[in-house]
Design a protein around this motif. Structure first.
Motif, PDB file in Angstrom:
ATOM      1  N   LEU A 123       0.835  -1.199   0.000  1.00  0.00           N
ATOM      2  CA  LEU A 123       0.000   0.000   0.000  1.00  0.00           C
ATOM      3  C   LEU A 123       0.872   1.251   0.000  1.00  0.00           C
ATOM      4  N   SER A 124       1.756   1.368   1.009  1.00  0.00           N
ATOM      5  CA  SER A 124       2.557   2.590   1.165  1.00  0.00           C
ATOM      6  C   SER A 124       3.447   2.837  -0.046  1.00  0.00           C
ATOM      7  N   GLU A 125       3.727   4.108  -0.256  1.00  0.00           N
ATOM      8  CA  GLU A 125       4.637   4.517  -1.334  1.00  0.00           C
ATOM      9  C   GLU A 125       5.609   5.537  -0.767  1.00  0.00           C
ATOM     10  N   GLY A 129       2.358   7.454   2.832  1.00  0.00           N
ATOM     11  CA  GLY A 129       2.369   6.499   3.943  1.00  0.00           C
ATOM     12  C   GLY A 129       1.089   6.665   4.737  1.00  0.00           C
ATOM     13  N   SER A 130       1.071   7.672   5.612  1.00  0.00           N
ATOM     14  CA  SER A 130      -0.141   7.939   6.401  1.00  0.00           C
ATOM     15  C   SER A 130      -1.297   8.347   5.485  1.00  0.00           C
ATOM     16  N   ASP A 131      -0.966   9.124   4.456  1.00  0.00           N
ATOM     17  CA  ASP A 131      -2.003   9.585   3.515  1.00  0.00           C
ATOM     18  C   ASP A 131      -2.168   8.533   2.420  1.00  0.00           C
ATOM     19  N   VAL A 155       7.511  -2.758   2.266  1.00  0.00           N
ATOM     20  CA  VAL A 155       6.739  -3.981   2.058  1.00  0.00           C
ATOM     21  C   VAL A 155       7.375  -5.139   2.837  1.00  0.00           C
ATOM     22  N   THR A 156       6.713  -5.541   3.916  1.00  0.00           N
ATOM     23  CA  THR A 156       7.180  -6.691   4.693  1.00  0.00           C
ATOM     24  C   THR A 156       7.147  -7.932   3.808  1.00  0.00           C
ATOM     25  N   SER A 157       8.204  -8.715   3.823  1.00  0.00           N
ATOM     26  CA  SER A 157       8.333  -9.946   3.035  1.00  0.00           C
ATOM     27  C   SER A 157       8.283  -9.666   1.528  1.00  0.00           C
ATOM     28  N   GLY A 229     -10.522  -0.173  -3.726  1.00  0.00           N
ATOM     29  CA  GLY A 229      -9.244  -0.483  -3.082  1.00  0.00           C
ATOM     30  C   GLY A 229      -9.010   0.211  -1.756  1.00  0.00           C
ATOM     31  N   TYR A 230      -9.388   1.493  -1.685  1.00  0.00           N
ATOM     32  CA  TYR A 230      -9.109   2.251  -0.449  1.00  0.00           C
ATOM     33  C   TYR A 230      -9.837   1.632   0.739  1.00  0.00           C
ATOM     34  N   LYS A 231     -11.105   1.287   0.504  1.00  0.00           N
ATOM     35  CA  LYS A 231     -11.895   0.694   1.596  1.00  0.00           C
ATOM     36  C   LYS A 231     -11.349  -0.681   1.968  1.00  0.00           C
ATOM     37  N   ILE A 232     -10.915  -1.439   0.953  1.00  0.00           N
ATOM     38  CA  ILE A 232     -10.339  -2.759   1.237  1.00  0.00           C
ATOM     39  C   ILE A 232      -9.077  -2.570   2.093  1.00  0.00           C
ATOM     40  N   LEU A 237      -6.474  -3.009   7.302  1.00  0.00           N
ATOM     41  CA  LEU A 237      -5.526  -2.503   8.312  1.00  0.00           C
ATOM     42  C   LEU A 237      -6.141  -2.550   9.709  1.00  0.00           C
ATOM     43  N   GLU A 238      -7.457  -2.435   9.764  1.00  0.00           N
ATOM     44  CA  GLU A 238      -8.140  -2.521  11.065  1.00  0.00           C
ATOM     45  C   GLU A 238      -7.790  -3.871  11.733  1.00  0.00           C
ATOM     46  N   GLY A 239      -7.814  -4.938  10.941  1.00  0.00           N
ATOM     47  CA  GLY A 239      -7.449  -6.266  11.471  1.00  0.00           C
ATOM     48  C   GLY A 239      -5.951  -6.367  11.705  1.00  0.00           C
ATOM     49  N   GLY A 240      -5.184  -5.799  10.769  1.00  0.00           N
ATOM     50  CA  GLY A 240      -3.728  -5.863  10.897  1.00  0.00           C
ATOM     51  C   GLY A 240      -3.248  -5.227  12.184  1.00  0.00           C
ATOM     52  N   ARG A 241      -3.956  -4.169  12.594  1.00  0.00           N
ATOM     53  CA  ARG A 241      -3.528  -3.439  13.805  1.00  0.00           C
ATOM     54  C   ARG A 241      -3.667  -4.298  15.054  1.00  0.00           C
ATOM     55  N   LEU A 242      -4.578  -5.259  15.018  1.00  0.00           N
ATOM     56  CA  LEU A 242      -4.678  -6.186  16.162  1.00  0.00           C
ATOM     57  C   LEU A 242      -3.394  -7.017  16.250  1.00  0.00           C
ATOM     58  N   ARG A 368      -4.471   8.103  16.823  1.00  0.00           N
ATOM     59  CA  ARG A 368      -5.161   9.148  17.610  1.00  0.00           C
ATOM     60  C   ARG A 368      -6.171   9.894  16.725  1.00  0.00           C
ATOM     61  N   TYR A 369      -5.784  10.114  15.478  1.00  0.00           N
ATOM     62  CA  TYR A 369      -6.684  10.794  14.540  1.00  0.00           C
ATOM     63  C   TYR A 369      -7.954   9.947  14.338  1.00  0.00           C
ATOM     64  N   ILE A 370      -7.762   8.648  14.119  1.00  0.00           N
ATOM     65  CA  ILE A 370      -8.920   7.768  13.893  1.00  0.00           C
ATOM     66  C   ILE A 370      -9.807   7.730  15.147  1.00  0.00           C
ATOM     67  N   SER A 372     -10.092   9.920  17.544  1.00  0.00           N
ATOM     68  CA  SER A 372     -10.792  11.188  17.804  1.00  0.00           C
ATOM     69  C   SER A 372     -11.967  11.351  16.846  1.00  0.00           C
ATOM     70  N   LYS A 373     -11.783  10.928  15.565  1.00  0.00           N
ATOM     71  CA  LYS A 373     -12.895  11.031  14.610  1.00  0.00           C
ATOM     72  C   LYS A 373     -14.058  10.129  15.026  1.00  0.00           C
ATOM     73  N   GLU A 374     -13.711   8.929  15.489  1.00  0.00           N
ATOM     74  CA  GLU A 374     -14.763   7.980  15.898  1.00  0.00           C
ATOM     75  C   GLU A 374     -15.490   8.477  17.146  1.00  0.00           C
TER      76      GLU A 374
HETATM   77  C1  LIG Z   1      -5.760   8.886   7.626  1.00  0.00           C
HETATM   78  C2  LIG Z   1      -6.825   7.839   7.374  1.00  0.00           C
HETATM   79  C3  LIG Z   1      -7.403   7.383   8.702  1.00  0.00           C
HETATM   80  C4  LIG Z   1      -7.976   8.381   6.504  1.00  0.00           C
HETATM   81  O1  LIG Z   1      -8.555   9.438   7.077  1.00  0.00           O
HETATM   82  P1  LIG Z   1      -9.676  10.285   6.255  1.00  0.00           P
HETATM   83  O2  LIG Z   1     -10.307  11.214   7.229  1.00  0.00           O
HETATM   84  O3  LIG Z   1      -9.097  10.831   5.013  1.00  0.00           O
HETATM   85  O4  LIG Z   1     -10.664   9.179   5.741  1.00  0.00           O
HETATM   86  P2  LIG Z   1     -12.014   8.627   6.353  1.00  0.00           P
HETATM   87  O5  LIG Z   1     -13.041   9.671   6.118  1.00  0.00           O
HETATM   88  O6  LIG Z   1     -11.840   8.142   7.736  1.00  0.00           O
HETATM   89  O7  LIG Z   1     -12.324   7.388   5.421  1.00  0.00           O
HETATM   90  C5  LIG Z   1     -12.422   7.547   4.032  1.00  0.00           C
HETATM   91  C6  LIG Z   1     -13.310   6.473   3.467  1.00  0.00           C
HETATM   92  O8  LIG Z   1     -12.809   5.176   3.816  1.00  0.00           O
HETATM   93  C7  LIG Z   1     -13.762   4.483   4.625  1.00  0.00           C
HETATM   94  N1  LIG Z   1     -13.088   3.777   5.708  1.00  0.00           N
HETATM   95  C8  LIG Z   1     -12.350   4.336   6.660  1.00  0.00           C
HETATM   96  N2  LIG Z   1     -11.905   3.395   7.510  1.00  0.00           N
HETATM   97  C9  LIG Z   1     -12.419   2.245   7.053  1.00  0.00           C
HETATM   98  C10 LIG Z   1     -12.344   0.915   7.502  1.00  0.00           C
HETATM   99  N3  LIG Z   1     -11.627   0.612   8.593  1.00  0.00           N
HETATM  100  N4  LIG Z   1     -12.989  -0.038   6.811  1.00  0.00           N
HETATM  101  C11 LIG Z   1     -13.700   0.255   5.710  1.00  0.00           C
HETATM  102  N5  LIG Z   1     -13.816   1.525   5.214  1.00  0.00           N
HETATM  103  C12 LIG Z   1     -13.178   2.476   5.895  1.00  0.00           C
HETATM  104  C13 LIG Z   1     -14.671   5.559   5.205  1.00  0.00           C
HETATM  105  O9  LIG Z   1     -15.947   5.041   5.470  1.00  0.00           O
HETATM  106  C14 LIG Z   1     -14.699   6.571   4.063  1.00  0.00           C
HETATM  107  O10 LIG Z   1     -15.598   6.156   3.069  1.00  0.00           O
HETATM  108  P3  LIG Z   1     -16.917   7.037   2.723  1.00  0.00           P
HETATM  109  O11 LIG Z   1     -16.366   8.380   2.294  1.00  0.00           O
HETATM  110  O12 LIG Z   1     -17.679   7.096   3.990  1.00  0.00           O
HETATM  111  O13 LIG Z   1     -17.599   6.281   1.628  1.00  0.00           O
HETATM  112  C15 LIG Z   1      -6.296   6.684   6.547  1.00  0.00           C
HETATM  113  O14 LIG Z   1      -5.724   7.173   5.377  1.00  0.00           O
HETATM  114  C16 LIG Z   1      -5.314   5.852   7.294  1.00  0.00           C
HETATM  115  O15 LIG Z   1      -5.696   4.929   8.007  1.00  0.00           O
HETATM  116  N6  LIG Z   1      -4.020   6.121   7.097  1.00  0.00           N
HETATM  117  C17 LIG Z   1      -2.970   5.305   7.606  1.00  0.00           C
HETATM  118  C18 LIG Z   1      -2.591   4.319   6.560  1.00  0.00           C
HETATM  119  C19 LIG Z   1      -1.657   3.311   7.092  1.00  0.00           C
HETATM  120  O16 LIG Z   1      -1.907   2.704   8.115  1.00  0.00           O
HETATM  121  N7  LIG Z   1      -0.555   3.128   6.362  1.00  0.00           N
HETATM  122  C20 LIG Z   1       0.420   2.179   6.698  1.00  0.00           C
HETATM  123  C21 LIG Z   1       0.201   0.968   5.845  1.00  0.00           C
HETATM  124  S1  LIG Z   1       1.163  -0.320   6.430  1.00  0.00           S
HETATM  125  C22 LIG Z   1       2.143  -0.690   5.149  1.00  0.00           C
HETATM  126  O17 LIG Z   1       2.020  -0.212   4.075  1.00  0.00           O
HETATM  127  C23 LIG Z   1       3.135  -1.726   5.430  1.00  0.00           C
HETATM  128  C24 LIG Z   1       2.412  -3.003   5.425  1.00  0.00           C
HETATM  129  S2  LIG Z   1       3.418  -4.218   5.920  1.00  0.00           S
HETATM  130  O18 LIG Z   1       3.706  -4.250   7.265  1.00  0.00           O
HETATM  131  O19 LIG Z   1       4.099  -4.829   4.938  1.00  0.00           O
END
Ligand SMILES: CC(C)(COP(=O)(O)OP(=O)(O)OC[C@H]1O[C@@H](n2cnc3c(N)ncnc32)[C@H](O)[C@@H]1OP(=O)(O)O)[C@@H](O)C(=O)NCCC(=O)NCCSC(=O)CCS(=O)O
Length: 378
Positions: A123-125, A129-131, A155-157, A229-232, A237-242, A368-370, A372-374
């Motif tokens: 996912l990350s580029e 990352g966060s965005d 990318v892990t692994s 894709g974004y929602k997926i 990640l919600e599960g991954g965080r556990l 913390r952002y997530i 606070s929004k919730e």
């Molecule tokens: C920063 C973020 C939390 C996004 O914040 P936003 O305020 O921009 O977005 P939201 O309004 O919260 O959500 C937008 C959109 O998505 C839907 N959504 C949100 N959360 C979920 C969820 N858990 N499940 C399903 N859908 C979700 C939400 O309903 C909105 O849709 P609608 O507009 O309502 O239709 C977010 O960008 C974020 O979490 N950022 C962090 C990303 C992150 O964790 N990156 C690290 C990735 S780890 C990696 O790449 C390495 C992997 S590895 O170890 O190999």
């Protein structure tokens, strides 16, 4: 929380496997950056690589509570192995189970769940990352294929994986709705491991930069629908965080165990360390905070198992567990004094290994952002 016999058995199985096949080798794997293949194979044989997958797809059909209990035990022995296991189960298997077609589940999920193949999550580029919605990797549609171009970071692994879930832009104009998910076999021409990152800890678990250069896959490998894709990614990640909360707790529990052992052996000023209030109180705080982190985690896992929303709870568990774990490992080094700083003792490694739990799969700031929004929504 009282664990049932069934959960205690899973916990004990993971613990004994970690003691037999991971602990004896961990220092060597870390020192020489060796991918822990024997550990992954043993985890696969015991069903730990397909924990969240039903038996019909060759998984061991456990649940999230069993998963986090297992990750805690594996992480006590090796943070690296727990990361590989966590990413594989929660970021690679889980989305194919949830969004995959029957054909995708047969072709990709079954070998992943058996642990014959290893999974990664891209996912990350470099600039996203966060965005996460800012991903620039592009997937263009050509007949019955998609062609992927771009760069994926952290990318892990990424090198050892056989199958990667890759998020790419299928619509340049739409930000969040413009991302789609793809299942990409890593032997597809154009999937290139550009770089293995040199990092602070978890040296047996690689983090790769992946360059996708005209990486052509069948359109049938799209996961979920176009633009989903974004929602997926976020749901996943919600599960991954556990898993990340669990591994942080596991490493910190190991640090606490070592601290207790040392406090009972080592004497200063004619008293054992634990008899000094300064140390006894430290141990009390470490144990209390870890217990609280575990209860948060178990609660979030139970919600997820009950198919209840747990975005806030998963973020709370990850935030609290990763920050407590870093503190516990830091205090453990303080208890060991100068010896804690030496590479001859495992605390130095635990401290380095646990640090990233506050960063990957969403930084503490993002959690913390997530949360606070919730809270505002509630
Ligand atoms: C920063 C973020 C939390 C996004 O914040 P936003 O305020 O921009 O977005 P939201 O309004 O919260 O959500 C937008 C959109 O998505 C839907 N959504 C949100 N959360 C979920 C969820 N858990 N499940 C399903 N859908 C979700 C939400 O309903 C909105 O849709 P609608 O507009 O309502 O239709 C977010 O960008 C974020 O979490 N950022 C962090 C990303 C992150 O964790 N990156 C690290 C990735 S780890 C990696 O790449 C390495 C992997 S590895 O170890 O190999």
């Amino acid at each position: 929380m009282l664990l049932t016999e069934e959960y205690l058995l899973v916990q004990e199985t993971a613990r004994s496997l970690a003691d037999k096949v991971i602990r004896p080798h961990v220092e060597e794997w870390e020192k020489h950056k060796i991918f822990p293949r024997p550990a992954i194979d043993a985890l696969a044989q015991a069903g730990f690589m397909g924990m969240l997958v039903p038996e019909q797809f060759a998984g061991s059909q456990s649940d999230h509570l069993a998963f986090v209990l297992s990750i805690i035990e594996i992480a006590k022995a090796s943070g690296s192995v727990s990361t590989i296991m966590s990413v594989h189960n929660s970021l690679a298997c889980a989305p194919i189970l949830k969004f995959g077609t029957k054909a995708q589940q047969e072709q990709f999920l079954m070998p992943l769940a058996r642990g014959e193949k290893l999974g990664a999550f891209c996912l990350s580029e470099p600039q996203a990352g966060s965005d996460a919605a800012n991903c620039q990797t592009h997937a263009s549609h050509h007949g019955d294929t998609f062609v992927l171009n771009g760069v994926k970071q952290f990318v892990t692994s990424g090198q050892h994986a056989d199958i990667a879930i890759i998020f790419a832009r299928t619509d340049k104009a739409a930000k969040q709705g413009g991302l789609s998910a793809f299942i990409v076999p890593t032997n597809t021409p154009g999937y290139q491991v550009a770089k293995l990152e040199n990092k602070m800890g978890q040296h047996a678990s690689e983090i790769a930069q992946i360059v996708l250069e005209d990486c052509r896959i069948p359109a049938a490998y799209m996961l979920g629908n176009l633009g989903e894709g974004y929602k997926i990614a976020l749901g996943n990640l919600e599960g991954g965080r556990l898993g990340i909360a669990a591994q942080a707790i596991g490493m910190a529990e190991e640090a606490l165990r070592l601290s207790m052992q040392y406090a009972k052996e080592r004497k200063t000023f004619d008293h054992f360390l634990y008899q000094h209030q300064a140390i006894g109180f430290k141990l009390a705080d470490m144990a209390t905070q870890l217990e609280a982190a575990k209860q948060l985690l178990y609660h979030a896992a139970l919600l997820r198992d009950a198919n209840r929303p747990c975005l806030k709870e998963a973020s709370m568990a990850k935030l609290f567990a990763s920050e407590v774990a870093e503190k516990v490992c830091r205090e453990a080094i303080q208890i060991y004094g100068g010896y804690g700083y030496l590479q001859d003792f495992p605390l130095e490694r635990l401290y380095r290994d646990v640090r990233v739990a506050m960063i990957y799969e969403g930084t503490s700031e993002i959690q913390r952002y997530i949360i606070s929004k919730e809270l505002i929504k509630d």
